[in-house]
Design an enzyme around this catalytic site. Structure first.
Site, mmCIF file in Angstrom:
data_model
loop_
_atom_site.group_PDB
_atom_site.id
_atom_site.type_symbol
_atom_site.label_atom_id
_atom_site.label_comp_id
_atom_site.label_asym_id
_atom_site.label_seq_id
_atom_site.Cartn_x
_atom_site.Cartn_y
_atom_site.Cartn_z
ATOM 1 N N ASP A 129 -6.473 -6.857 4.173
ATOM 2 C CA ASP A 129 -7.588 -6.213 3.484
ATOM 3 C C ASP A 129 -8.516 -7.281 2.915
ATOM 4 O OD1 ASP A 129 -9.094 -4.137 2.203
ATOM 5 O OD2 ASP A 129 -8.093 -4.676 0.325
ATOM 6 N N ASP A 146 -12.414 -8.828 4.515
ATOM 7 C CA ASP A 146 -13.698 -8.824 3.790
ATOM 8 C C ASP A 146 -14.272 -10.240 3.718
ATOM 9 O OD1 ASP A 146 -13.612 -6.082 3.256
ATOM 10 O OD2 ASP A 146 -14.289 -6.349 1.185
ATOM 11 N N LYS A 205 2.865 -15.364 2.813
ATOM 12 C CA LYS A 205 3.059 -16.128 1.573
ATOM 13 C C LYS A 205 4.555 -16.446 1.482
ATOM 14 C CE LYS A 205 1.566 -17.854 -2.374
ATOM 15 N NZ LYS A 205 0.672 -19.039 -2.422
ATOM 16 N N TYR A 255 0.819 -1.213 0.000
ATOM 17 C CA TYR A 255 0.000 0.000 0.000
ATOM 18 C C TYR A 255 0.854 1.265 0.000
ATOM 19 C CZ TYR A 255 -4.677 -1.913 0.854
ATOM 20 O OH TYR A 255 -5.885 -2.541 0.739
ATOM 21 N N ASP A 292 -3.245 -18.315 0.822
ATOM 22 C CA ASP A 292 -4.263 -19.014 0.012
ATOM 23 C C ASP A 292 -4.955 -20.081 0.854
ATOM 24 O OD1 ASP A 292 -1.798 -20.296 0.069
ATOM 25 O OD2 ASP A 292 -1.885 -21.001 -1.996
HETATM 26 C C1 IPM Z 1 -10.383 -1.071 3.881
HETATM 27 C C2 IPM Z 1 -10.618 -0.492 2.520
HETATM 28 C C3 IPM Z 1 -9.445 0.403 2.163
HETATM 29 C C4 IPM Z 1 -8.211 -0.471 2.114
HETATM 30 C C5 IPM Z 1 -9.620 1.192 0.874
HETATM 31 C C6 IPM Z 1 -10.883 2.036 0.883
HETATM 32 C C7 IPM Z 1 -8.414 2.043 0.583
HETATM 33 O O1 IPM Z 1 -10.818 -1.494 1.587
HETATM 34 O O2 IPM Z 1 -10.243 -0.294 4.842
HETATM 35 O O3 IPM Z 1 -10.343 -2.293 4.010
HETATM 36 O O4 IPM Z 1 -7.917 -1.094 1.073
HETATM 37 O O5 IPM Z 1 -7.516 -0.536 3.103
HETATM 38 MG MG MG Z 2 -10.939 -3.444 2.446
#
Ligand code: IPM
Ligand code: MG
Length: 368
Positions: free
Chosen positions: A245, A249, A189, A138, A221
């Site tokens: 990240d 999710d 990884k 990042y 993975d």
């Molecule tokens: C998160 C989001 C952010 C990230 C984006 C909006 C930059 O997806 O906080 O998980 O990738 O960190």
């Molecule tokens: Mg995210």
């Protein structure tokens, strides 16, 4: 403590609605001072950039930062020179030194049926993703040269060491409450990436300082697969920025709705933290009064716990959120559309509600 000062960055899309609800919640708990500022797309519209120095300074001087969500189709672009709302968020994380991102995943009992996974798989899931937030790909060197582009992933031992310690400490604290055996799963990884081999080495060097906490390593993975096949076996997951990240999710879907997950981003001891729901700005439902405020409420709970040392109020909010779900209240993102329960069942029927009704219900639970 004097009145806590909170910088409020409502942001874009549903941000202002859910943050407005969160302010109502905070006001019902006590005295807070709110300093409302622009960040994200709304700041691009006003100032041409997603985060101004002024706003960053205000955040650094506050006791905590409450963030709604940023971004939306209006500002979507692949032009490397155009400002993007996400730059504001990344600038805040880096500028405030928020290296530790905590994302707890605990399906609310009333929602276990809402997960796309079978209930028996989800049962007992209670995990925490500890994501490194200011390093890795990042923030490495990146660029575009004609038809070629690059993003660089770099980590230092020091960055890995400090996030690893946060994870081990969190595992200990969680075990005190749950009575479970504390466990940290480090995800990397290491079969491919040099940064991951360093990651694994440093985690291994820190572990002996926490002999009471079990440690295992998983390749990312494999971790993605294990997360859906045996989610209840995880306790604390610690991983680098990009993997965190993605995995957070994925883990969020275990709860059936991204609309339920809170997060805390923390820096050095005593520095202000940033608290925000994991979900995005949901531009498709913005302004309709139907956004789910619960992840933001749970983020307020994390603010009280981690930012202000007010754990008791945090627990009260968490209980109130569970209670309104138990009563059957659902914003549209949570509504299952299932038929009425069988007669004589004590399971309450689902009632679809908007942001305001959901907020009122939580406030009512809190005052009862
Ligand atoms: C998160 C989001 C952010 C990230 C984006 C909006 C930059 O997806 O906080 O998980 O990738 O960190
Ligand atoms: Mg995210």
């Amino acid at each position: 403590m004097s009145t806590p000062r909170i910088v409020v960055l409502a942001g874009d899309g549903v941000g202002p609605e859910i943050v407005g609800a969160a302010i109502e919640l905070l006001e019902s708990l006590g005295e807070f001072e709110f300093d409302r500022r622009l960040m994200g797309g709304c700041s691009i519209d006003e100032h041409g950039i997603a985060l101004t120095d002024d706003v960053l300074d205000a955040c650094e001087a506050a006791d905590a930062v409450l963030l709604g969500a940023v971004g939306g189709p209006k500002w979507d672009t692949t032009d490397p020179d155009a400002p993007r709302p996400e730059q504001g968020l990344l600038g805040l994380r880096k500028g405030m030194g928020l290296f530790a991102n905590l994302r707890p995943v605990r399906p609310s009992p009333a929602l276990v049926g809402a997960s796309p996974l079978r209930e028996e798989r989800i049962a007992g899931t209670d995990l925490l993703v500890v994501r490194e937030l200011t390093g890795g790909i990042y923030f490495g060197d990146s660029g575009r040269d004609g038809d070629s582009a690059h993003d660089t992933c770099e980590y230092t031992a020091e960055e890995i060491d400090r996030i690893t310690r946060i994870a081990f400490e969190a595992a200990r604290r969680r075990a005190e409450i749950s009575g479970r055996e504390p466990k940290v799963t480090s995800v990397d990884k290491a079969n491919v990436l040099e940064t991951s081999r360093l990651w694994r080495e440093v985690v291994g060097r820190v572990a002996p300082d926490y002999p009471d906490v079990k440690l295992d390593h998983l390749l990312v993975d494999n971790a993605a697969m294990q997360l859906v096949s045996r989610p209840a076996d995880f306790d604390v997951i610690v991983t680098e920025n990009l993997f965190g990240d993605i995995l957070s999710d994925e883990a969020a879907m275990l709860t059936g709705s991204l609309g339920m997950l809170p997060s805390a981003s923390l820096g050095a001891d005593g520095a202000p933290g940033l608290f925000e729901p994991v979900h995005g700005s949901a531009p498709d439902i913005a302004g309709k009064g139907v956004a789910n405020p619960l992840a933001t409420f749970l983020s307020v709970a994390m603010m009280l716990r981690h930012g202000f040392g007010r754990a008791e109020e945090a627990v009260r909010i968490e209980i109130a959120v569970d209670a309104v779900l138990e009563r059957g209240l659902r914003t549209p993102d949570l509504a299952s559309g299932t038929v009425a329960p069988p007669p004589l069942s004590d399971v309450p029927q689902e009632v679809e509600v908007g942001t305001a009704e959901m907020t009122a219900a939580v406030l009512e639970e809190l005052s009862s």
